[in-house]
Motif scaffolding. Structure first.
Motif, PDB file in Angstrom:
ATOM      1  N   THR A   1       0.857  -1.191   0.000  1.00 14.39           N
ATOM      2  CA  THR A   1       0.000   0.000   0.000  1.00 14.39           C
ATOM      3  C   THR A   1       0.893   1.241   0.000  1.00 14.39           C
ATOM      4  OG1 THR A   1      -1.664  -1.196   1.282  1.00 14.39           O
ATOM      5  CG2 THR A   1      -1.847   1.200   1.243  1.00 14.39           C
ATOM      6  N   ASP A   2       0.510   2.251  -0.775  1.00 13.42           N
ATOM      7  CA  ASP A   2       1.346   3.459  -0.835  1.00 13.42           C
ATOM      8  C   ASP A   2       1.110   4.364   0.377  1.00 13.42           C
ATOM      9  OD1 ASP A   2      -0.446   5.928  -1.666  1.00 13.42           O
ATOM     10  OD2 ASP A   2      -1.145   4.221  -2.853  1.00 13.42           O
ATOM     11  N   VAL A   3       2.109   5.171   0.691  1.00 10.48           N
ATOM     12  CA  VAL A   3       2.095   6.011   1.882  1.00 10.48           C
ATOM     13  C   VAL A   3       0.964   7.041   1.841  1.00 10.48           C
ATOM     14  CG1 VAL A   3       3.752   7.711   1.059  1.00 10.48           C
ATOM     15  CG2 VAL A   3       3.576   7.257   3.510  1.00 10.48           C
ATOM     16  N   TYR A   4       0.575   7.484   0.659  1.00 15.09           N
ATOM     17  CA  TYR A   4      -0.478   8.486   0.548  1.00 15.09           C
ATOM     18  C   TYR A   4      -1.844   7.879   0.882  1.00 15.09           C
ATOM     19  CZ  TYR A   4       3.392  10.825  -1.617  1.00 15.09           C
ATOM     20  OH  TYR A   4       4.623  11.369  -1.838  1.00 15.09           O
ATOM     21  N   THR A   5      -2.032   6.641   0.498  1.00 20.97           N
ATOM     22  CA  THR A   5      -3.267   5.934   0.861  1.00 20.97           C
ATOM     23  C   THR A   5      -3.339   5.749   2.371  1.00 20.97           C
ATOM     24  OG1 THR A   5      -3.354   4.807  -1.267  1.00 20.97           O
ATOM     25  CG2 THR A   5      -4.578   3.804   0.542  1.00 20.97           C
ATOM     26  N   VAL A   6      -2.215   5.398   2.966  1.00 22.56           N
ATOM     27  CA  VAL A   6      -2.164   5.228   4.421  1.00 22.56           C
ATOM     28  C   VAL A   6      -2.502   6.540   5.118  1.00 22.56           C
ATOM     29  CG1 VAL A   6      -0.682   4.664   6.381  1.00 22.56           C
ATOM     30  CG2 VAL A   6      -0.512   3.345   4.280  1.00 22.56           C
ATOM     31  N   ALA A   7      -1.897   7.627   4.664  1.00 21.15           N
ATOM     32  CA  ALA A   7      -2.178   8.937   5.260  1.00 21.15           C
ATOM     33  C   ALA A   7      -3.653   9.275   5.117  1.00 21.15           C
ATOM     34  CB  ALA A   7      -1.313  10.011   4.604  1.00 21.15           C
ATOM     35  N   SER A   8      -4.239   8.972   3.967  1.00 21.06           N
ATOM     36  CA  SER A   8      -5.668   9.229   3.754  1.00 21.06           C
ATOM     37  C   SER A   8      -6.530   8.407   4.698  1.00 21.06           C
ATOM     38  CB  SER A   8      -6.052   8.907   2.302  1.00 21.06           C
ATOM     39  OG  SER A   8      -5.388   9.771   1.422  1.00 21.06           O
ATOM     40  N   LEU A   9      -6.146   7.160   4.947  1.00 16.29           N
ATOM     41  CA  LEU A   9      -6.894   6.317   5.885  1.00 16.29           C
ATOM     42  C   LEU A   9      -6.817   6.878   7.305  1.00 16.29           C
ATOM     43  CD1 LEU A   9      -5.922   2.754   4.619  1.00 16.29           C
ATOM     44  CD2 LEU A   9      -8.230   3.724   4.693  1.00 16.29           C
ATOM     45  N   PHE A  10      -5.627   7.321   7.705  1.00 16.28           N
ATOM     46  CA  PHE A  10      -5.485   7.909   9.042  1.00 16.28           C
ATOM     47  C   PHE A  10      -6.405   9.116   9.204  1.00 16.28           C
ATOM     48  CE2 PHE A  10      -1.110   5.899   9.418  1.00 16.28           C
ATOM     49  CZ  PHE A  10      -1.457   5.077  10.468  1.00 16.28           C
ATOM     50  N   VAL A  11      -6.465   9.944   8.195  1.00 19.80           N
ATOM     51  CA  VAL A  11      -7.290  11.149   8.264  1.00 19.80           C
ATOM     52  C   VAL A  11      -8.775  10.817   8.195  1.00 19.80           C
ATOM     53  CG1 VAL A  11      -7.871  13.299   7.061  1.00 19.80           C
ATOM     54  CG2 VAL A  11      -5.478  12.637   7.339  1.00 19.80           C
ATOM     55  N   ALA A  12      -9.164  10.038   7.202  1.00 19.76           N
ATOM     56  CA  ALA A  12     -10.582   9.758   6.968  1.00 19.76           C
ATOM     57  C   ALA A  12     -11.220   8.955   8.091  1.00 19.76           C
ATOM     58  CB  ALA A  12     -10.759   9.024   5.640  1.00 19.76           C
ATOM     59  N   GLN A  13     -10.472   8.015   8.670  1.00 17.50           N
ATOM     60  CA  GLN A  13     -11.059   7.143   9.692  1.00 17.50           C
ATOM     61  C   GLN A  13     -10.575   7.451  11.102  1.00 17.50           C
ATOM     62  OE1 GLN A  13     -11.086   2.984   8.699  1.00 17.50           O
ATOM     63  NE2 GLN A  13     -11.608   3.380   6.580  1.00 17.50           N
ATOM     64  N   ARG A  14      -9.774   8.502  11.248  1.00 10.82           N
ATOM     65  CA  ARG A  14      -9.257   8.922  12.550  1.00 10.82           C
ATOM     66  C   ARG A  14      -8.580   7.773  13.315  1.00 10.82           C
ATOM     67  NH1 ARG A  14     -10.775  13.857  14.647  1.00 10.82           N
ATOM     68  NH2 ARG A  14     -12.104  15.040  13.289  1.00 10.82           N
ATOM     69  N   LEU A  15      -7.755   7.039  12.597  1.00 10.84           N
ATOM     70  CA  LEU A  15      -7.041   5.903  13.173  1.00 10.84           C
ATOM     71  C   LEU A  15      -5.716   6.356  13.768  1.00 10.84           C
ATOM     72  CD1 LEU A  15      -7.596   3.446  10.189  1.00 10.84           C
ATOM     73  CD2 LEU A  15      -8.875   3.517  12.339  1.00 10.84           C
ATOM     74  N   ARG A  16      -5.191   5.570  14.699  1.00  7.77           N
ATOM     75  CA  ARG A  16      -3.875   5.829  15.276  1.00  7.77           C
ATOM     76  C   ARG A  16      -2.858   4.808  14.786  1.00  7.77           C
ATOM     77  NH1 ARG A  16      -3.890   8.489  20.964  1.00  7.77           N
ATOM     78  NH2 ARG A  16      -5.738   9.759  20.773  1.00  7.77           N
ATOM     79  N   ARG A  17      -3.359   3.631  14.424  1.00 10.07           N
ATOM     80  CA  ARG A  17      -2.500   2.552  13.954  1.00 10.07           C
ATOM     81  C   ARG A  17      -3.274   1.728  12.944  1.00 10.07           C
ATOM     82  NH1 ARG A  17      -5.169   1.811  18.013  1.00 10.07           N
ATOM     83  NH2 ARG A  17      -3.823   3.006  19.361  1.00 10.07           N
ATOM     84  N   ILE A  18      -2.557   1.135  11.987  1.00  7.62           N
ATOM     85  CA  ILE A  18      -3.197   0.270  11.008  1.00  7.62           C
ATOM     86  C   ILE A  18      -2.366  -1.005  10.901  1.00  7.62           C
ATOM     87  CG2 ILE A  18      -4.054  -0.007   8.656  1.00  7.62           C
ATOM     88  CD1 ILE A  18      -4.093   3.053   8.407  1.00  7.62           C
ATOM     89  N   PRO A  19      -2.970  -2.153  11.177  1.00  5.48           N
ATOM     90  CA  PRO A  19      -2.254  -3.417  11.020  1.00  5.48           C
ATOM     91  C   PRO A  19      -1.929  -3.672   9.545  1.00  5.48           C
ATOM     92  CG  PRO A  19      -4.224  -3.705  12.374  1.00  5.48           C
ATOM     93  CD  PRO A  19      -4.310  -2.343  11.755  1.00  5.48           C
ATOM     94  N   VAL A  20      -0.759  -4.241   9.313  1.00  6.20           N
ATOM     95  CA  VAL A  20      -0.327  -4.617   7.970  1.00  6.20           C
ATOM     96  C   VAL A  20      -0.438  -6.140   7.890  1.00  6.20           C
ATOM     97  CG1 VAL A  20       1.548  -4.514   6.279  1.00  6.20           C
ATOM     98  CG2 VAL A  20       1.289  -2.674   7.971  1.00  6.20           C
ATOM     99  N   VAL A  21      -1.211  -6.620   6.915  1.00  8.88           N
ATOM    100  CA  VAL A  21      -1.451  -8.055   6.810  1.00  8.88           C
ATOM    101  C   VAL A  21      -1.160  -8.579   5.407  1.00  8.88           C
ATOM    102  CG1 VAL A  21      -3.214  -8.078   8.637  1.00  8.88           C
ATOM    103  CG2 VAL A  21      -3.897  -7.745   6.265  1.00  8.88           C
ATOM    104  N   GLU A  22      -0.805  -9.843   5.372  1.00 10.86           N
ATOM    105  CA  GLU A  22      -0.684 -10.596   4.122  1.00 10.86           C
ATOM    106  C   GLU A  22      -1.432 -11.900   4.348  1.00 10.86           C
ATOM    107  OE1 GLU A  22       3.229  -9.667   1.622  1.00 10.86           O
ATOM    108  OE2 GLU A  22       3.695 -10.603   3.550  1.00 10.86           O
ATOM    109  N   ASP A  23      -2.421 -12.164   3.512  1.00 12.21           N
ATOM    110  CA  ASP A  23      -3.253 -13.365   3.636  1.00 12.21           C
ATOM    111  C   ASP A  23      -3.857 -13.498   5.031  1.00 12.21           C
ATOM    112  OD1 ASP A  23      -2.695 -14.116   0.961  1.00 12.21           O
ATOM    113  OD2 ASP A  23      -0.791 -14.999   1.616  1.00 12.21           O
ATOM    114  N   GLY A  24      -4.250 -12.375   5.617  1.00 12.82           N
ATOM    115  CA  GLY A  24      -4.890 -12.375   6.926  1.00 12.82           C
ATOM    116  C   GLY A  24      -3.945 -12.464   8.107  1.00 12.82           C
TER     117      GLY A  24
END
Length: 151
Positions: free
Chosen positions: A110-133
């Motif tokens: 996932t690109d860094v700009y998408t991550v930044a957008s997720l942090f802003v849009a969903q007011r998240l503090r952390r996002i787990p990074v997963v591969e195949d769950g």
């Protein structure tokens, strides 16, 4: 690119960046992550969060599959609810009863700009990074800012 990311980008009016110059999550994620198991007690989780000065962590099964996230916010919600009803704080109850299930996740590509957008849009503090769950890392708001704005 996943449809959630594309939707957030479109809603925010952010064009997709040129692919060749984009930082990826794998370039900034933490791979040594504090995690909890679903059977860990609420008391253990709270003590660990406080001792490590972190505001939350993923909950995984024995195979590393992401089950949810437990945060200080989740713990405070429980305390506020239980205190309001004068039931006491169930420090020996399983974290599986209090964690947020189905958290937003991203992949290492996932690109860094998408991550930044997720942090802003969903007011998240952390996002787990997963591969195949399976949890492979974690990205926080600070990870993004530190990578984009080094000293």
């Amino acid at each position: 690119m996943d449809s959630l990311a594309d939707g957030i980008r479109a809603a925010m009016g952010t064009p997709p960046p040129p692919e060749s110059k984009v930082l990826k999550v794998k370039d900034l994620m933490r791979t040594k992550v504090c995690t909890f198991g679903p059977a860990d007690t609420l008391g253990f989780v709270i003590k660990t969060l406080l001792a490590r000065s972190i505001s939350g962590a993923p909950v995984v099964d024995g195979d590393g599959k992401l089950l949810g996230v437990i945060s200080a916010h989740d713990c405070l919600q429980m305390v506020a609810s239980r205190s309001f009803h004068q039931e006491g704080v169930p420090m020996e109850e399983s974290v599986a009863n209090f964690m947020s299930k189905g958290p937003a996740t991203i992949t290492p590509d996932t690109d860094v700009y998408t991550v930044a957008s997720l942090f802003v849009a969903q007011r998240l503090r952390r996002i787990p990074v997963v591969e195949d769950g399976v949890l492979v890392g974690l990205v926080t708001r600070s990870n993004v800012l530190e990578k984009l704005f080094p000293e």
